[in-house]
Design a protein around this motif. Sequence first.
Motif, PDB file in Angstrom:
ATOM      1  N   ALA A  24       0.681  -1.065   0.042  1.00 24.00           N
ATOM      2  CA  ALA A  24      -0.058   0.066  -0.072  1.00 24.00           C
ATOM      3  C   ALA A  24       0.848   1.319  -0.042  1.00 24.00           C
ATOM      4  N   ASP A  25       1.825   1.059   0.472  1.00 29.85           N
ATOM      5  CA  ASP A  25       2.880   2.418   0.709  1.00 29.85           C
ATOM      6  C   ASP A  25       3.482   2.743  -0.518  1.00 29.85           C
ATOM      7  N   LEU A  26       3.619   1.704  -1.541  1.00 33.89           N
ATOM      8  CA  LEU A  26       4.308   1.805  -2.859  1.00 33.89           C
ATOM      9  C   LEU A  26       3.278   1.974  -3.992  1.00 33.89           C
ATOM     10  N   ARG A  27       2.061   1.669  -3.745  1.00 32.80           N
ATOM     11  CA  ARG A  27       1.169   1.759  -4.735  1.00 32.80           C
ATOM     12  C   ARG A  27       0.830   3.133  -5.587  1.00 32.80           C
ATOM     13  N   PRO A  28       0.704   4.185  -4.511  1.00 31.36           N
ATOM     14  CA  PRO A  28       0.570   5.545  -5.235  1.00 31.36           C
ATOM     15  C   PRO A  28       1.618   6.101  -5.962  1.00 31.36           C
ATOM     16  N   ARG A  29       3.052   5.880  -5.551  1.00 34.53           N
ATOM     17  CA  ARG A  29       4.042   6.311  -6.481  1.00 34.53           C
ATOM     18  C   ARG A  29       4.047   5.478  -7.758  1.00 34.53           C
ATOM     19  N   ILE A  30       4.112   4.128  -7.536  1.00 37.49           N
ATOM     20  CA  ILE A  30       3.977   3.337  -8.863  1.00 37.49           C
ATOM     21  C   ILE A  30       2.995   3.996  -9.768  1.00 37.49           C
ATOM     22  N   GLU A  31       1.683   4.201  -9.354  1.00 42.12           N
ATOM     23  CA  GLU A  31       0.667   4.546 -10.149  1.00 42.12           C
ATOM     24  C   GLU A  31       0.914   6.008 -10.723  1.00 42.12           C
ATOM     25  N   SER A  32       1.679   6.683 -10.152  1.00 43.92           N
ATOM     26  CA  SER A  32       2.077   8.073 -10.577  1.00 43.92           C
ATOM     27  C   SER A  32       2.800   7.789 -12.039  1.00 43.92           C
TER      28      SER A  32
END
Lengths: 140, 140, 140, 140
Positions: free
Chosen positions: D128-136
Amino acid sequence: MNQVYVHEQLIRFSHCDPAGIVYFPRFFDLAHATMEDWLAEGVGQGLPALIGERRIGTPTVSIQCDFAKTLRIGETLRFELRVTRLGNASVQLGYSGKKQADGEEHLAIRQTIVFMDLAVQKAIPIPADLRPRIESFLAT
Amino acid sequence: MNQVYVHEQLIRFSHCDPAGIVYFPRFFDLAHATMEDWLAEGVGQGLPALIGERRIGTPTVSIQCDFAKTLRIGETLRFELRVTRLGNASVQLGYSGKKQADGEEHLAIRQTIVFMDLAVQKAIPIPADLRPRIESFLAT
Amino acid sequence: MNQVYVHEQLIRFSHCDPAGIVYFPRFFDLAHATMEDWLAEGVGQGLPALIGERRIGTPTVSIQCDFAKTLRIGETLRFELRVTRLGNASVQLGYSGKKQADGEEHLAIRQTIVFMDLAVQKAIPIPADLRPRIESFLAT
Amino acid sequence: MNQVYVHEQLIRFSHCDPAGIVYFPRFFDLAHATMEDWLAEGVGQGLPALIGERRIGTPTVSIQCDFAKTLRIGETLRFELRVTRLGNASVQLGYSGKKQADGEEHLAIRQTIVFMDLAVQKAIPIPADLRPRIESFLAT
């Protein structure tokens, strides 16, 4: 005189073995990269043009390495490169391989290369335009 | 005593550099393959089980190589492996690297490995069950 | 027709990553070794002479791989190679990569190579002397 | 959204084959280096800590590459990395491999990785902590 060429490389996933440490043959590949960048930046004549345009290669005729400590993925290897002996056609290179984080020496390499005319596969004197800059890295 | 472990490997496309000869770091990879097969067939204890089951590794602490002649794609490298020194925890291996076609020596390697307890990363005596077979390759 | 070229290779220490499994780029190197031996033994024209004497290369123009299961050090990879499409200048190769011990497929590769005149770097028709033997591996 | 991670690497001697061009399996190694630096710098979580501390790996389950043009020693490869699909446990990465000197695309890679719990060797949801930055980095 007494110049040192410093080159840092990240230890990557692909360098490491099932024990999680650098698989030793890859250190020679890392040292070769250091030599390539030294030729380009330190000596002023990169290997691609040396081979491709001048048809001169720098094969390794002997190499020796002591591995004192391991290196792991994510650590940075810092090679300090010096010329330890200068012959007519040959150059002996000394690499002190340190862990960048603490400056401790983990490995040490001695490598002798010769300048070679690739067309006839014979050793040739170190090209006159390169010799002074190579000599500037000679350790005294 | 005086056994020699012979191991032949085809020089492949991927071993060769833009000069069409073996890129020297790959010789250490080829020598490692020879050591792996020697451990499995000559010593009777393969590296996968040694590492995976017994948690013993054989890291290289020093290596030295003289490259007298090149090898090219399609040629066969024949390594003749001997034990050149036997310590308490260490084994020095001597590889004579010949071109199979004519039996001439193209390179020679001296490598010192140590037996290591992977859990604590400390050298250990050569395992007693392996020592006699390793000793049978000792050159006298 | 319908020949299959079978090629087995031991998974070695140097193929494996810190997770103890084959680092995936090495599978392409292993597949290349299979293609080299297929050319030499299956097609009757090895890559060294093809490149060195006839000045014909076989560069890869596309490759695709699905990795279903891992392979570990000490296991044996068995590639079953078929020709899956035959063009004028191109050959599509299909590799089924099985674990030898149980015959299960662990990976599958599709690779398209073209025959190329190395002097002018242009694709050329598959050499007439090689085409029938390549065709004998065509899967129908 | 729509971020692009740009990563440049010099094509070295060791990447090149007897034809003087990059041996294609090494492109996957170069792409892996790009992915490692993207994870560290773009996503904020490097592979060494991901594997070593969190015991999460990112194995490749499929990869596809088209090679349009070759690259030679001394040239610089510029990978432009985007996320082309985002699943629950998987990420599809698209690499546009350009020759830095002229910006032309020489190769294109599609790679699907999964996040995996290394202890049980099972796919897990993208942390969950990595998903937003991957999504960017998701291309839209």
